[in-house]
Structure formats: C-alpha cells, structure tokens
Write a protein that holds these residues in place. Structure first.
Motif, PDB file in Angstrom:
ATOM      1  N   THR A 126     -62.600  -2.657  56.044  1.00  0.00           N
ATOM      2  CA  THR A 126     -62.483  -4.078  55.703  1.00  0.00           C
ATOM      3  C   THR A 126     -62.656  -4.950  56.940  1.00  0.00           C
ATOM      4  N   ILE A 127     -62.078  -4.540  58.049  1.00  0.00           N
ATOM      5  CA  ILE A 127     -62.218  -5.338  59.274  1.00  0.00           C
ATOM      6  C   ILE A 127     -63.677  -5.394  59.714  1.00  0.00           C
ATOM      7  N   ARG A 128     -64.382  -4.270  59.618  1.00  0.00           N
ATOM      8  CA  ARG A 128     -65.810  -4.268  59.961  1.00  0.00           C
ATOM      9  C   ARG A 128     -66.575  -5.225  59.045  1.00  0.00           C
ATOM     10  N   ARG A 129     -66.223  -5.217  57.770  1.00  0.00           N
ATOM     11  CA  ARG A 129     -66.895  -6.096  56.808  1.00  0.00           C
ATOM     12  C   ARG A 129     -66.629  -7.562  57.156  1.00  0.00           C
ATOM     13  N   ILE A 130     -65.394  -7.866  57.531  1.00  0.00           N
ATOM     14  CA  ILE A 130     -65.044  -9.241  57.920  1.00  0.00           C
ATOM     15  C   ILE A 130     -65.841  -9.670  59.152  1.00  0.00           C
ATOM     16  N   MET A 131     -65.954  -8.782  60.124  1.00  0.00           N
ATOM     17  CA  MET A 131     -66.663  -9.119  61.355  1.00  0.00           C
ATOM     18  C   MET A 131     -68.158  -9.296  61.112  1.00  0.00           C
ATOM     19  N   LEU A 132     -68.714  -8.511  60.210  1.00  0.00           N
ATOM     20  CA  LEU A 132     -70.128  -8.664  59.869  1.00  0.00           C
ATOM     21  C   LEU A 132     -70.374  -9.968  59.112  1.00  0.00           C
ATOM     22  N   LYS A 133     -69.366 -10.395  58.360  1.00  0.00           N
ATOM     23  CA  LYS A 133     -69.500 -11.619  57.575  1.00  0.00           C
ATOM     24  C   LYS A 133     -69.389 -12.861  58.434  1.00  0.00           C
ATOM     25  N   CYS A 134     -68.387 -12.902  59.334  1.00  0.00           N
ATOM     26  CA  CYS A 134     -68.162 -14.139  60.093  1.00  0.00           C
ATOM     27  C   CYS A 134     -68.824 -14.134  61.472  1.00  0.00           C
ATOM     28  N   THR A 135     -69.345 -12.984  61.916  1.00  0.00           N
ATOM     29  CA  THR A 135     -70.047 -12.824  63.201  1.00  0.00           C
ATOM     30  C   THR A 135     -69.417 -13.655  64.317  1.00  0.00           C
ATOM     31  N   LEU A 154     -60.442  -1.450  66.785  1.00  0.00           N
ATOM     32  CA  LEU A 154     -61.222  -2.671  66.966  1.00  0.00           C
ATOM     33  C   LEU A 154     -62.314  -2.480  68.011  1.00  0.00           C
ATOM     34  N   LEU A 155     -61.984  -1.822  69.099  1.00  0.00           N
ATOM     35  CA  LEU A 155     -62.973  -1.560  70.145  1.00  0.00           C
ATOM     36  C   LEU A 155     -64.125  -0.715  69.616  1.00  0.00           C
ATOM     37  N   SER A 175     -59.136 -27.668  68.067  1.00  0.00           N
ATOM     38  CA  SER A 175     -59.271 -28.891  68.866  1.00  0.00           C
ATOM     39  C   SER A 175     -60.501 -28.853  69.752  1.00  0.00           C
ATOM     40  N   LYS A 176     -60.996 -27.651  70.052  1.00  0.00           N
ATOM     41  CA  LYS A 176     -62.190 -27.487  70.881  1.00  0.00           C
ATOM     42  C   LYS A 176     -63.460 -27.339  70.049  1.00  0.00           C
ATOM     43  N   GLY A 177     -63.331 -27.521  68.734  1.00  0.00           N
ATOM     44  CA  GLY A 177     -64.507 -27.522  67.871  1.00  0.00           C
ATOM     45  C   GLY A 177     -64.896 -26.181  67.291  1.00  0.00           C
ATOM     46  N   TYR A 178     -64.041 -25.173  67.416  1.00  0.00           N
ATOM     47  CA  TYR A 178     -64.341 -23.844  66.895  1.00  0.00           C
ATOM     48  C   TYR A 178     -64.199 -23.796  65.375  1.00  0.00           C
ATOM     49  N   SER A 179     -64.890 -22.844  64.785  1.00  0.00           N
ATOM     50  CA  SER A 179     -64.599 -22.368  63.437  1.00  0.00           C
ATOM     51  C   SER A 179     -63.735 -21.126  63.613  1.00  0.00           C
ATOM     52  N   VAL A 180     -62.556 -21.104  62.978  1.00  0.00           N
ATOM     53  CA  VAL A 180     -61.576 -20.039  63.217  1.00  0.00           C
ATOM     54  C   VAL A 180     -61.360 -19.208  61.962  1.00  0.00           C
ATOM     55  N   HIS A 181     -61.494 -17.897  62.123  1.00  0.00           N
ATOM     56  CA  HIS A 181     -61.199 -16.946  61.058  1.00  0.00           C
ATOM     57  C   HIS A 181     -59.986 -16.121  61.474  1.00  0.00           C
ATOM     58  N   GLY A 182     -59.095 -15.871  60.538  1.00  0.00           N
ATOM     59  CA  GLY A 182     -57.903 -15.103  60.848  1.00  0.00           C
ATOM     60  C   GLY A 182     -57.721 -13.929  59.911  1.00  0.00           C
ATOM     61  N   ILE A 183     -57.242 -12.812  60.461  1.00  0.00           N
ATOM     62  CA  ILE A 183     -56.940 -11.628  59.658  1.00  0.00           C
ATOM     63  C   ILE A 183     -55.443 -11.582  59.403  1.00  0.00           C
ATOM     64  N   VAL A 184     -55.064 -11.496  58.132  1.00  0.00           N
ATOM     65  CA  VAL A 184     -53.652 -11.441  57.756  1.00  0.00           C
ATOM     66  C   VAL A 184     -53.428 -10.269  56.808  1.00  0.00           C
ATOM     67  N   TYR A 208     -57.916 -11.070  54.227  1.00  0.00           N
ATOM     68  CA  TYR A 208     -56.882 -10.049  54.085  1.00  0.00           C
ATOM     69  C   TYR A 208     -57.370  -8.709  54.619  1.00  0.00           C
ATOM     70  N   ALA A 209     -56.577  -8.108  55.498  1.00  0.00           N
ATOM     71  CA  ALA A 209     -56.875  -6.761  56.008  1.00  0.00           C
ATOM     72  C   ALA A 209     -55.672  -6.264  56.781  1.00  0.00           C
ATOM     73  N   ASP A 210     -55.615  -4.973  56.952  1.00  0.00           N
ATOM     74  CA  ASP A 210     -54.603  -4.311  57.770  1.00  0.00           C
ATOM     75  C   ASP A 210     -55.315  -3.711  58.969  1.00  0.00           C
ATOM     76  N   LEU A 211     -54.633  -3.631  60.105  1.00  0.00           N
ATOM     77  CA  LEU A 211     -55.282  -3.081  61.301  1.00  0.00           C
ATOM     78  C   LEU A 211     -55.751  -1.646  61.107  1.00  0.00           C
ATOM     79  N   ALA A 212     -55.144  -0.942  60.157  1.00  0.00           N
ATOM     80  CA  ALA A 212     -55.564   0.433  59.899  1.00  0.00           C
ATOM     81  C   ALA A 212     -56.791   0.501  58.992  1.00  0.00           C
ATOM     82  N   ASP A 213     -57.159  -0.628  58.403  1.00  0.00           N
ATOM     83  CA  ASP A 213     -58.261  -0.673  57.440  1.00  0.00           C
ATOM     84  C   ASP A 213     -59.558  -1.061  58.157  1.00  0.00           C
ATOM     85  N   THR A 214     -60.157  -0.096  58.834  1.00  0.00           N
ATOM     86  CA  THR A 214     -61.338  -0.384  59.646  1.00  0.00           C
ATOM     87  C   THR A 214     -62.540  -0.814  58.813  1.00  0.00           C
TER      88      THR A 214
END
Length: 333
Positions: A69-78, A112-113, A23-32, A61-67
């Motif tokens: 994949t999460i790093r790859r997602i963060m590099l992709k969606c910045t 994540l940190l 509603s505030k105009g963001y582009s939203v990415h979610g990890i599931v 798709y990622a698991d919190l233990a899968d660093t």
C-alpha cells in the motif's frame, strides 16, 4: 509546487511540519493508520479549511508494515520529499513492547528505504532519529561523530534505522538524511510523555481539578527544545545541497526537576508541594548526559534552537490552562 509525503503526520512533529510545508506552498500527503476513530485533533484546524483539505492536504490509510500500500501511495502522489516521522516513539513503553518498537521504528524505516530504492523518481528522504542512539555516551555534548551506545529498545531500534539510512545513502546514492533530534516538546506533545504530564498537572492543580501528580525519577537530564523550531531544521535538511546527518538540539540540558520548577512557576506554585514519586514509572535502563552539539546545523543550515526551557514550559502550561478553561465553558447539551 513541491509535493511532500509524511509518515506520522498526525503526531506532534507531523502537525507542525504540515503547517510549515503548506505555508511554503507544498502539496502535502500524509500516511495514517486506519482506526475506529477519525478524530485527529492536531490537524483538526486544517481539516476544516475548504482551501486546504483535499486540495493541498491529503490523507492515505496505510500501516508501516504494509509495503504494498505504501508503494502504491508513493507511485500515486510521486513526492519530491518524504519525511519519515512515524514509529513507536515512547522510550519507556519500548521496554513493554520491544517487538512492536523494533517492527515499526527499525524495520519500518528499512522497508521505506527499499521502496525508494526501486522507484524511478526517488524522493529526498528524511528519517527522524533520536538522541537515544547515544545511550550512555563517553563524551558530552554529543555530535554527529559520537559513537552509538543505545541502552533502551527504542534507542536500539533507532540506531538500526539511523545506520540503515546512512548505508542506503552511501551504497545506493539516495538523498537520505538523519535528523538526530534531542527531546523536543510543545503543547501538542502526547499526554504519556513526562513533559506534557507535568504541564497538564500544573494546569489542573492550578484550576483545582487535581491534587497531585505521580512521577518516576526526577534526576534524569535532557536537552529539551521546541518542536516547531525542529521541524524547520528538518525542512532545511532536504533543501541542503547534499544529503547528510545533523544533530538538532539546544546545547543545554536540564533535569526533570528543572522542568517541574518552570512549569509550576508558570502558575505561581511550588512543585514540591504536589509531586509524588512512584517506582512504577522508573525505567529499567536510561541514557545519561544526553546533550547535543548542533553547531553543524547552525553552520551548514543556518538553524539554531531559540526557545529556552522556562519559556517552553510556560507556553505548554498556558496551552493546557486554555484547554481546561475552554472545556468548562462548553454547554452541557
């Protein structure tokens, strides 16, 4: 357009936060987490909007233990902002699965940190902490300076994560915040939580689908607020001019009996006629006198909880009544 990344996007808070950010105009990415089912009821209304899904809302798709994949997602969606909502969040269940609770709630936050620490473009980071970090406090209400004395595996894991966020903010200069949330409920609350168990039972008993409900201790007291209001405070924290920690609470506490009374009054019934106590639902250890002082959030963020417990229980019961009525009107084929 800002970009946000949400862990735990399919949960109660994640769904409300997603709606707020869009509603505030963001582009939203979610990890599931990948599972055998693709049903994500809390976000279903957004999935079916052609102007939203895969245009302003994206799932990864990622698991919190899968660093990796999460790093790859963060590099992709910045992302500009990272809201960390995921983790094993059921206090009672944490006694049965303490290792899982600590792995995802504590170590998942640390991982994540560490990823953010290494990124060239570092997003603002929000960790959802919990009143359970205070356990059995000596003072009431509790504020941001109250010593942590957790008494549950979940509380201990959250205390670890909370202190790590503070450490990374102070040691590495990350814009990292803790939202120290007291209990916040809604019609989207999971069915294993006592509040939703109560409202579902009240609705089912009112519709003659159920005769009674079994609960544990009725004397536990909590500071219960409305989740949709709390995600607004989370967003405000990352718009603040500096990173900090904030208690999010109503400032009032009620017993389970109070929640029962409000829920059954919403359907004109007396809860004492339908409730049975079952020792199986008693917790080995539980926090007491947990009520939050959110004056700092009101002063610095302009945020204050508005929904009272009777109104919260009423809107949850009404939503459960609507679910029952909708299921009864569906065609049999």
């Amino acid at each position: 357009m800002k970009t946000a990344l949400i862990t735990g996007i399919t949960g109660q808070d994640g769904s409300y936060l997603t709606e707020l950010l869009i509603s505030k105009g963001y582009s939203v990415h979610g990890i599931v987490r990948r599972s055998s089912t693709t049903v994500r009821a809390r976000l279903d209304h957004l999935f079916h909007r052609e102007d939203i899904y895969n245009k302003r809302l994206f799932l990864h798709y990622a698991d919190l233990a899968d660093t990796t994949t999460i790093r790859r997602i963060m590099l992709k969606c910045t992302p500009d902002e990272l809201y960390h909502l995921a983790g094993q969040s059921h206090v009672g269940a944490s006694f049965d699965i303490p290792e899982t609770t600590c792995e995802f709630t504590a170590m998942g936050t640390l991982k994540l940190l560490e990823i953010i620490r290494d990124l060239e473009q570092k997003p603002k980071f929000l960790h959802i902490s919990s009143s359970e970090i205070f356990g059995r406090p000596d003072q009431s209400p509790q504020n941001e300076m109250t010593p942590m004395r957790p008494v549950t595996p979940y509380g201990i894991a959250k205390a670890f994560a909370t202190q790590m966020v503070t450490l990374y903010r102070e040691s590495f200069g990350l814009f990292a915040c803790n939202a120290i949330c007291y209990n916040h409920e809604s019609p989207l609350r999971g069915e294993s939580f006592v509040t939703r168990k109560i409202t579902r039972a009240a609705a089912a008993i009112a519709r003659k689908h159920q005769e009674s409900v079994s609960l544990g201790s009725l004397d536990g007291r909590r500071d219960w607020g409305f989740a949709a209001e709390y995600v607004d405070a989370m967003w405000r924290m990352l718009q603040h001019d500096h990173a900090d920690d904030f208690v999010l609470a109503t400032g009032t506490h009620h017993s389970v009996k109070d929640f029962l009374d409000a829920s059954f009054k919403a359907v004109d019934l007396d809860w004492q006629d339908f409730v049975k106590q079952d020792p199986r639902y008693m917790r080995p250890s539980e926090g007491t006198r947990l009520v939050g002082d959110a004056s700092k959030a009101e002063r610095e963020l302009g945020w204050k909880a508005e929904t009272t417990l009777p109104k919260l229980a009423e809107l949850m019961v009404e939503a459960d009544l609507q679910r029952i009525d909708a299921s009864e009107t569906k065609p049999a084929f």
